[in-house]
Motif scaffolding. Structure first.
Motif, PDB file in Angstrom:
ATOM      1  N   ASP A   1       2.348 -16.302  -3.549  1.00 42.29           N
ATOM      2  CA  ASP A   1       3.003 -15.391  -4.491  1.00 42.29           C
ATOM      3  C   ASP A   1       4.401 -15.079  -3.945  1.00 42.29           C
ATOM      4  O   ASP A   1       4.531 -14.594  -2.812  1.00 42.29           O
ATOM      5  CB  ASP A   1       2.192 -14.103  -4.636  1.00 42.29           C
ATOM      6  N   PRO A   2       5.457 -15.353  -4.707  1.00 42.77           N
ATOM      7  CA  PRO A   2       6.823 -15.090  -4.228  1.00 42.77           C
ATOM      8  C   PRO A   2       7.039 -13.644  -3.796  1.00 42.77           C
ATOM      9  O   PRO A   2       7.776 -13.383  -2.841  1.00 42.77           O
ATOM     10  CB  PRO A   2       7.697 -15.449  -5.437  1.00 42.77           C
ATOM     11  N   ALA A   3       6.389 -12.708  -4.482  1.00 41.30           N
ATOM     12  CA  ALA A   3       6.543 -11.297  -4.112  1.00 41.30           C
ATOM     13  C   ALA A   3       5.947 -11.039  -2.736  1.00 41.30           C
ATOM     14  O   ALA A   3       6.497 -10.269  -1.939  1.00 41.30           O
ATOM     15  CB  ALA A   3       5.873 -10.402  -5.155  1.00 41.30           C
ATOM     16  N   ALA A   4       4.826 -11.674  -2.450  1.00 39.82           N
ATOM     17  CA  ALA A   4       4.196 -11.518  -1.142  1.00 39.82           C
ATOM     18  C   ALA A   4       5.059 -12.145  -0.051  1.00 39.82           C
ATOM     19  O   ALA A   4       5.203 -11.580   1.040  1.00 39.82           O
ATOM     20  CB  ALA A   4       2.810 -12.165  -1.148  1.00 39.82           C
ATOM     21  N   LEU A   5       5.635 -13.305  -0.348  1.00 37.45           N
ATOM     22  CA  LEU A   5       6.508 -13.967   0.611  1.00 37.45           C
ATOM     23  C   LEU A   5       7.716 -13.093   0.935  1.00 37.45           C
ATOM     24  O   LEU A   5       8.123 -12.973   2.096  1.00 37.45           O
ATOM     25  CB  LEU A   5       6.961 -15.319   0.048  1.00 37.45           C
ATOM     26  N   GLU A   6       8.273 -12.455  -0.090  1.00 39.64           N
ATOM     27  CA  GLU A   6       9.401 -11.546   0.114  1.00 39.64           C
ATOM     28  C   GLU A   6       8.981 -10.333   0.949  1.00 39.64           C
ATOM     29  O   GLU A   6       9.729  -9.883   1.827  1.00 39.64           O
ATOM     30  CB  GLU A   6       9.948 -11.086  -1.236  1.00 39.64           C
TER      31      GLU A   6
ATOM     32  N   THR B   1       3.412  -2.386  17.667  1.00 42.29           N
ATOM     33  CA  THR B   1       2.235  -2.932  17.003  1.00 42.29           C
ATOM     34  C   THR B   1       2.031  -2.207  15.680  1.00 42.29           C
ATOM     35  O   THR B   1       2.119  -0.978  15.626  1.00 42.29           O
ATOM     36  CB  THR B   1       0.993  -2.782  17.899  1.00 42.29           C
ATOM     37  N   TYR B   2       1.753  -2.946  14.634  1.00 42.67           N
ATOM     38  CA  TYR B   2       1.708  -2.359  13.298  1.00 42.67           C
ATOM     39  C   TYR B   2       0.814  -3.200  12.392  1.00 42.67           C
ATOM     40  O   TYR B   2       0.403  -4.324  12.737  1.00 42.67           O
ATOM     41  CB  TYR B   2       3.115  -2.294  12.699  1.00 42.67           C
ATOM     42  N   GLN B   3       0.533  -2.665  11.214  1.00 40.95           N
ATOM     43  CA  GLN B   3      -0.215  -3.380  10.183  1.00 40.95           C
ATOM     44  C   GLN B   3       0.776  -3.892   9.142  1.00 40.95           C
ATOM     45  O   GLN B   3       1.587  -3.129   8.627  1.00 40.95           O
ATOM     46  CB  GLN B   3      -1.249  -2.461   9.533  1.00 40.95           C
ATOM     47  N   CYS B   4       0.719  -5.179   8.846  1.00 39.41           N
ATOM     48  CA  CYS B   4       1.671  -5.767   7.905  1.00 39.41           C
ATOM     49  C   CYS B   4       1.321  -5.384   6.468  1.00 39.41           C
ATOM     50  O   CYS B   4       0.318  -4.714   6.216  1.00 39.41           O
ATOM     51  CB  CYS B   4       1.714  -7.290   8.064  1.00 39.41           C
ATOM     52  N   HIS B   5       2.128  -5.814   5.539  1.00 38.29           N
ATOM     53  CA  HIS B   5       1.948  -5.438   4.130  1.00 38.29           C
ATOM     54  C   HIS B   5       0.609  -5.904   3.578  1.00 38.29           C
ATOM     55  O   HIS B   5       0.092  -5.336   2.614  1.00 38.29           O
ATOM     56  CB  HIS B   5       3.079  -6.027   3.281  1.00 38.29           C
ATOM     57  N   ALA B   6       0.013  -6.930   4.202  1.00 30.16           N
ATOM     58  CA  ALA B   6      -1.260  -7.452   3.721  1.00 30.16           C
ATOM     59  C   ALA B   6      -2.456  -6.862   4.466  1.00 30.16           C
ATOM     60  O   ALA B   6      -3.598  -7.192   4.163  1.00 30.16           O
ATOM     61  CB  ALA B   6      -1.280  -8.971   3.835  1.00 30.16           C
ATOM     62  N   GLY B   7      -2.186  -5.998   5.459  1.00 32.74           N
ATOM     63  CA  GLY B   7      -3.264  -5.338   6.176  1.00 32.74           C
ATOM     64  C   GLY B   7      -3.615  -5.947   7.515  1.00 32.74           C
ATOM     65  O   GLY B   7      -4.476  -5.428   8.239  1.00 32.74           O
ATOM     66  N   LEU B   8      -2.957  -7.051   7.888  1.00 32.44           N
ATOM     67  CA  LEU B   8      -3.238  -7.698   9.169  1.00 32.44           C
ATOM     68  C   LEU B   8      -2.375  -7.078  10.268  1.00 32.44           C
ATOM     69  O   LEU B   8      -1.296  -6.546  10.017  1.00 32.44           O
ATOM     70  CB  LEU B   8      -2.972  -9.201   9.062  1.00 32.44           C
ATOM     71  N   THR B   9      -2.870  -7.166  11.497  1.00 33.34           N
ATOM     72  CA  THR B   9      -2.183  -6.538  12.629  1.00 33.34           C
ATOM     73  C   THR B   9      -1.223  -7.522  13.289  1.00 33.34           C
ATOM     74  O   THR B   9      -1.548  -8.695  13.489  1.00 33.34           O
ATOM     75  CB  THR B   9      -3.199  -6.038  13.672  1.00 33.34           C
ATOM     76  N   GLU B  10      -0.040  -7.022  13.625  1.00 28.95           N
ATOM     77  CA  GLU B  10       0.975  -7.809  14.310  1.00 28.95           C
ATOM     78  C   GLU B  10       1.594  -6.960  15.421  1.00 28.95           C
ATOM     79  O   GLU B  10       1.494  -5.727  15.405  1.00 28.95           O
ATOM     80  CB  GLU B  10       2.078  -8.250  13.339  1.00 28.95           C
ATOM     81  N   SER B  11       2.239  -7.621  16.364  1.00 30.33           N
ATOM     82  CA  SER B  11       2.970  -6.912  17.411  1.00 30.33           C
ATOM     83  C   SER B  11       4.252  -7.680  17.697  1.00 30.33           C
ATOM     84  O   SER B  11       4.254  -8.918  17.697  1.00 30.33           O
ATOM     85  CB  SER B  11       2.130  -6.795  18.687  1.00 30.33           C
ATOM     86  N   ILE B  12       5.328  -6.942  17.922  1.00 37.65           N
ATOM     87  CA  ILE B  12       6.620  -7.574  18.153  1.00 37.65           C
ATOM     88  C   ILE B  12       7.296  -6.931  19.346  1.00 37.65           C
ATOM     89  O   ILE B  12       7.207  -5.722  19.555  1.00 37.65           O
ATOM     90  CB  ILE B  12       7.506  -7.480  16.891  1.00 37.65           C
ATOM     91  N   SER B  13       7.967  -7.751  20.159  1.00 43.89           N
ATOM     92  CA  SER B  13       8.678  -7.254  21.331  1.00 43.89           C
ATOM     93  C   SER B  13      10.104  -7.788  21.304  1.00 43.89           C
ATOM     94  O   SER B  13      10.313  -8.994  21.101  1.00 43.89           O
ATOM     95  CB  SER B  13       7.982  -7.706  22.617  1.00 43.89           C
ATOM     96  N   PRO B  14      11.116  -6.919  21.472  1.00 45.57           N
ATOM     97  CA  PRO B  14      12.501  -7.393  21.472  1.00 45.57           C
ATOM     98  C   PRO B  14      12.843  -8.091  22.782  1.00 45.57           C
ATOM     99  O   PRO B  14      12.285  -7.784  23.838  1.00 45.57           O
ATOM    100  CB  PRO B  14      13.311  -6.096  21.319  1.00 45.57           C
TER     101      PRO B  14
ATOM    102  N   LYS C   1      -7.303  -4.647  -1.241  1.00 46.10           N
ATOM    103  CA  LYS C   1      -6.567  -3.544  -1.844  1.00 46.10           C
ATOM    104  C   LYS C   1      -5.062  -3.725  -1.692  1.00 46.10           C
ATOM    105  O   LYS C   1      -4.297  -3.543  -2.646  1.00 46.10           O
ATOM    106  CB  LYS C   1      -7.004  -2.220  -1.219  1.00 46.10           C
ATOM    107  N   LYS C   2      -4.618  -4.099  -0.492  1.00 48.08           N
ATOM    108  CA  LYS C   2      -3.189  -4.232  -0.240  1.00 48.08           C
ATOM    109  C   LYS C   2      -2.581  -5.412  -0.989  1.00 48.08           C
ATOM    110  O   LYS C   2      -1.391  -5.409  -1.316  1.00 48.08           O
ATOM    111  CB  LYS C   2      -2.935  -4.361   1.262  1.00 48.08           C
ATOM    112  N   CYS C   3      -3.390  -6.430  -1.243  1.00 48.87           N
ATOM    113  CA  CYS C   3      -2.892  -7.628  -1.931  1.00 48.87           C
ATOM    114  C   CYS C   3      -3.242  -7.624  -3.416  1.00 48.87           C
ATOM    115  O   CYS C   3      -3.050  -8.632  -4.105  1.00 48.87           O
ATOM    116  CB  CYS C   3      -3.465  -8.884  -1.272  1.00 48.87           C
ATOM    117  N   GLY C   4      -3.747  -6.505  -3.905  1.00 49.63           N
ATOM    118  CA  GLY C   4      -4.266  -6.433  -5.269  1.00 49.63           C
ATOM    119  C   GLY C   4      -3.285  -6.809  -6.350  1.00 49.63           C
ATOM    120  O   GLY C   4      -3.683  -7.325  -7.406  1.00 49.63           O
ATOM    121  N   ASN C   5      -2.001  -6.570  -6.132  1.00 50.23           N
ATOM    122  CA  ASN C   5      -1.000  -6.851  -7.159  1.00 50.23           C
ATOM    123  C   ASN C   5      -0.431  -8.264  -7.085  1.00 50.23           C
ATOM    124  O   ASN C   5       0.376  -8.657  -7.933  1.00 50.23           O
ATOM    125  CB  ASN C   5       0.155  -5.845  -7.068  1.00 50.23           C
ATOM    126  N   TYR C   6      -0.818  -9.023  -6.068  1.00 51.48           N
ATOM    127  CA  TYR C   6      -0.300 -10.385  -5.934  1.00 51.48           C
ATOM    128  C   TYR C   6      -1.073 -11.345  -6.833  1.00 51.48           C
ATOM    129  O   TYR C   6      -2.273 -11.179  -7.073  1.00 51.48           O
ATOM    130  CB  TYR C   6      -0.404 -10.857  -4.485  1.00 51.48           C
TER     131      TYR C   6
END
Length: 220
Positions: free
Chosen positions: A52-57, A78-91, A122-127
């Motif tokens: 879904d292009p909206a999800a990709l954006e 560390t955070y939850q992405c727009h789709a509900g999955l967990t990610e972590s980022i370090s600068p 739920k988080k991806c419901g509109n895609y």
């Protein structure tokens, strides 16, 4: 781009991280361009969502926000992405300059598989995606406990430090952000203003503010 990565060493290191954690890891340069990842392709779950292009954006927007937050904190985020999955980022820093980011994801970290699927649904419901296919992909994801994520995040920070300490990233010293950083380090005890910096380097105020946000993560 103000950094040059030794991609051969970098890919070996990313592979080692994945071998230990079984979590996909990606490195971005300071302009948020992906330089390398291991494994190279994203998970089936993410591939389905990104049809879904909206999800990709939203994925790109989520990455940008995470990079900005990690840069402001100067530590792993560390955070939850727009789709509900967990990610972590370090600068990745060289002195005061941001030269890139390390990110791991997308991790299925929930109290149970059932709760995880409900959250993702739920988080991806509109895609506009195939939710039966998405549920089947989610069903094979390993459920990762929060403690494991914390430990993996600590390893991520150690990898980030290693990259800088071993000079696997090398700054191009003739570039303007590096010269500004050196100037500020040499004259920080003196009165310095945005106007004086602009005059020193022959640039406009707007350019200076843009450079500061892009390379330091904060205003001048």
């Amino acid at each position: 781009m103000i950094s040059t990565f030794n991609l051969t060493k970098l890919n070996h290191l990313l592979k080692d991280f994945y071998t230990i954690t079984r979590i996909r890891i990606t490195v971005f340069d300071d302009a948020l361009r992906e330089l390398a990842a291991y494994p190279a392709s994203v998970s089936p779950l993410c591939r389905i969502i990104r049809t879904d292009p909206a999800a990709l954006e939203n994925c790109a927007r989520c990455d940008r926000h995470a990079c900005e937050t990690a840069a402001a904190r100067h530590t792993a985020y560390t955070y939850q992405c727009h789709a509900g999955l967990t990610e972590s980022i370090s600068p990745l820093y060289m002195g005061n300059l941001i030269i890139g980011y390390l990110l791991f994801g997308h991790v299925f970290s929930f109290p149970s598989r059932e709760e995880g699927w409900r959250t993702i649904r739920k988080k991806c419901g509109n895609y506009k995606i195939d939710f039966q296919e998405l549920e089947a992909a989610a069903a094979v994801y390993p459920v990762i406990p929060a403690e494991y994520i914390t430990s993996a995040s600590h390893i991520l920070e150690a990898v980030a430090s290693y990259l800088c300490l071993e000079q696997m990233t090398a700054l191009k010293h003739k570039e303007l952000p590096v010269r500004i950083d050196e100037y500020l380090s040499a004259h920080y005890t003196e009165e310095i203003s945005a106007a004086s910096i602009c005059e020193q380097f022959g640039i406009g105020r707007t350019h200076l503010y843009d450079l500061s946000r892009q390379n330091y993560g904060v205003g001048i």
